[in-house]
Design a protein around this motif. Structure first.
Motif, PDB file in Angstrom:
ATOM      1  N   VAL A  20      -6.664  10.171   0.739  1.00 42.65           N
ATOM      2  CA  VAL A  20      -5.715   9.101   0.406  1.00 42.65           C
ATOM      3  C   VAL A  20      -5.153   8.479   1.678  1.00 42.65           C
ATOM      4  O   VAL A  20      -5.023   7.252   1.796  1.00 42.65           O
ATOM      5  N   THR A  21      -4.819   9.309   2.659  1.00 42.18           N
ATOM      6  CA  THR A  21      -4.288   8.786   3.916  1.00 42.18           C
ATOM      7  C   THR A  21      -5.321   7.929   4.634  1.00 42.18           C
ATOM      8  O   THR A  21      -4.993   6.877   5.194  1.00 42.18           O
ATOM      9  N   ALA A  22      -6.571   8.374   4.623  1.00 47.51           N
ATOM     10  CA  ALA A  22      -7.629   7.594   5.268  1.00 47.51           C
ATOM     11  C   ALA A  22      -7.759   6.223   4.620  1.00 47.51           C
ATOM     12  O   ALA A  22      -7.905   5.201   5.311  1.00 47.51           O
ATOM     13  N   PHE A  23      -7.700   6.192   3.300  1.00 48.23           N
ATOM     14  CA  PHE A  23      -7.809   4.901   2.605  1.00 48.23           C
ATOM     15  C   PHE A  23      -6.635   3.988   2.976  1.00 48.23           C
ATOM     16  O   PHE A  23      -6.824   2.808   3.294  1.00 48.23           O
ATOM     17  N   LEU A  24      -5.420   4.523   2.920  1.00 44.26           N
ATOM     18  CA  LEU A  24      -4.241   3.701   3.188  1.00 44.26           C
ATOM     19  C   LEU A  24      -4.144   3.278   4.655  1.00 44.26           C
ATOM     20  O   LEU A  24      -3.631   2.198   4.960  1.00 44.26           O
ATOM     21  N   GLN A  25      -4.646   4.125   5.542  1.00 40.07           N
ATOM     22  CA  GLN A  25      -4.507   3.801   6.964  1.00 40.07           C
ATOM     23  C   GLN A  25      -5.654   2.943   7.481  1.00 40.07           C
ATOM     24  O   GLN A  25      -5.425   2.021   8.279  1.00 40.07           O
TER      25      GLN A  25
ATOM     26  N   GLY B  81       0.814  -1.208   0.000  1.00 38.37           N
ATOM     27  CA  GLY B  81       0.000   0.000   0.000  1.00 38.37           C
ATOM     28  C   GLY B  81       0.845   1.254   0.000  1.00 38.37           C
ATOM     29  O   GLY B  81       0.532   2.234  -0.690  1.00 38.37           O
ATOM     30  N   PHE B  82       1.931   1.240   0.774  1.00 37.54           N
ATOM     31  CA  PHE B  82       2.821   2.399   0.797  1.00 37.54           C
ATOM     32  C   PHE B  82       3.422   2.638  -0.582  1.00 37.54           C
ATOM     33  O   PHE B  82       3.458   3.773  -1.066  1.00 37.54           O
ATOM     34  N   SER B  83       3.899   1.587  -1.225  1.00 37.70           N
ATOM     35  CA  SER B  83       4.492   1.724  -2.555  1.00 37.70           C
ATOM     36  C   SER B  83       3.480   2.245  -3.566  1.00 37.70           C
ATOM     37  O   SER B  83       3.824   3.018  -4.460  1.00 37.70           O
ATOM     38  N   SER B  84       2.225   1.824  -3.431  1.00 40.70           N
ATOM     39  CA  SER B  84       1.194   2.237  -4.386  1.00 40.70           C
ATOM     40  C   SER B  84       0.813   3.699  -4.233  1.00 40.70           C
ATOM     41  O   SER B  84       0.129   4.250  -5.101  1.00 40.70           O
ATOM     42  N   ALA B  85       1.233   4.349  -3.141  1.00 41.84           N
ATOM     43  CA  ALA B  85       0.868   5.749  -2.927  1.00 41.84           C
ATOM     44  C   ALA B  85       1.604   6.686  -3.869  1.00 41.84           C
ATOM     45  O   ALA B  85       1.218   7.852  -4.000  1.00 41.84           O
ATOM     46  N   ALA B  86       2.643   6.217  -4.521  1.00 38.36           N
ATOM     47  CA  ALA B  86       3.425   7.091  -5.399  1.00 38.36           C
ATOM     48  C   ALA B  86       2.579   7.649  -6.538  1.00 38.36           C
ATOM     49  O   ALA B  86       2.593   8.863  -6.801  1.00 38.36           O
ATOM     50  N   LEU B  87       1.844   6.784  -7.214  1.00 38.93           N
ATOM     51  CA  LEU B  87       1.064   7.252  -8.363  1.00 38.93           C
ATOM     52  C   LEU B  87      -0.077   8.186  -7.969  1.00 38.93           C
ATOM     53  O   LEU B  87      -0.306   9.187  -8.651  1.00 38.93           O
ATOM     54  N   PRO B  88      -0.842   7.913  -6.889  1.00 41.06           N
ATOM     55  CA  PRO B  88      -1.855   8.901  -6.496  1.00 41.06           C
ATOM     56  C   PRO B  88      -1.267  10.270  -6.187  1.00 41.06           C
ATOM     57  O   PRO B  88      -1.894  11.298  -6.482  1.00 41.06           O
TER      58      PRO B  88
END
Length: 333
Positions: A197-202, A150-157
């Motif tokens: 985005v943070t809410a989704f990832l967390q 999930g952390f790695s996928s945050a780059a594109l957003p």
């Protein structure tokens, strides 16, 4: 004759233009290949700051085992000092040597490849010395996402979350009259998107585990750095400015960000360049806030704030230029 040439085939000028277009497009393709391939080809451990503690011969043994440009070995007085250095991000990991025992401390959330490399080195030492091996991860990824996907996928957003709003706002609110709306829209979007985005990832994927408010503000700052810089370039230069900024972000910022691997996985020069561009700084800030309680956040936050101010400064210059132009036209009437 010119009409006949247009009817039956291209003119010499058109043929020359076509040749230039073909060569130019080929050059662009090669540039894109270089931008993405070179960092991948040259990626790997580079001067990984690694700690070691134990008796004097232990330091000598570890230094001998961790030779080469891949490692930067430092001695610590005690095991507690070594663990503190890892948690403070002064070291990516460390090794403790004792009679019959090899203990490796890692921080996977700081860089999974570096942690795996150190674990492999410690495993080889334990096998060579016929000793027991213990591996302790001091900063792992959350249990819900142990690989950090999930952390790695945050780059594109973050990247596209900066590019798409910039071009959309430029289209919806064009010209000098829409400049302030673009500025307000860019700031508002960065805040909303950062928290979303943070809410989704967390909370949805469990990929982040830091303080939600601080992590969200850091995410918003990363998106704002991209949005404001692109809006500023577009306001001052036009869509050519946006295209230039987008090209730098995609061709340099993205492959050099070290988002998934951490900056130590790139050569020093490329790593430094990547960390002063918004994607790399945004990734480092997110990593610091989410996994290391804000340790190491000041540097990337300063970089991102500088990009935000850079974009706002360009927009202010464009606003002043547009105002002067309007006053000049009014005076001529």
């Amino acid at each position: 004759m010119s009409q006949q040439a247009d009817t039956y085939g291209p003119t010499t000028g058109q043929g020359r233009k076509l040749a230039l277009v073909v060569v130019g497009l080929a050059a662009v393709v090669v540039a894109i290949l270089c931008a993405f391939a070179l960092p991948s080809v040259h990626s790997g451990p580079h001067d990984l700051p690694t700690g070691v503690t134990g008796e004097q011969q232990s330091f000598a043994a570890v230094s001998k085992a961790l030779q080469g440009d891949e490692w930067d070995v430092s001695a610590y007085d005690s095991e507690d000092d070594l663990k503190t250095a890892i948690q403070d991000r002064d070291a990516i990991g460390g090794i403790v040597l004792a009679p019959g025992q090899v203990t490796a401390y890692t921080a996977t959330a700081g860089g999974p490849q570096a942690a795996a490399t150190l674990t492999s080195a410690a495993t080889a030492m334990a096998k060579q010395q016929q000793a027991d091996l213990t591996v302790t991860d001091l900063k792992p990824f959350p249990d819900d996402d142990p690989a950090g996907a999930g952390f790695s996928s945050a780059a594109l957003p973050i990247i596209f979350g900066g590019m798409f709003p910039a071009v959309l706002l430029a289209r919806l609110f064009p010209g000098h009259s829409g400049l302030r709306l673009r500025l307000a829209g860019g700031v508002a979007f960065a805040l909303v998107a950062g928290f979303a985005v943070t809410a989704f990832l967390q909370y949805a994927t469990g990929s982040l585990n830091g303080n939600y408010l601080i992590t969200s503000l850091g995410m918003s700052l990363g998106i704002a750095a991209l949005v404001m810089a692109l809006l500023g370039l577009e306001s001052l230069i036009g869509m050519a400015g946006f295209g230039l900024g987008a090209a730098v972000i995609m061709l340099l910022g993205n492959p050099l960000s070290g988002f998934a691997s951490g900056p130590h996985w790139l050569p020093d020069g490329l790593s430094t360049l990547g960390q002063i561009l918004p994607p790399g700084a945004a990734g480092s800030l997110l990593r610091a806030n989410s996994y290391f309680d804000g340790t190491g956040a000041a540097g990337p936050a300063l970089v991102l704030a500088t990009w935000v101010l850079f974009g706002i400064a360009l927009m202010l210059i464009a606003d002043r230029r547009g105002t002067n132009k309007s006053l000049h036209l009014a005076s001529q009437r």
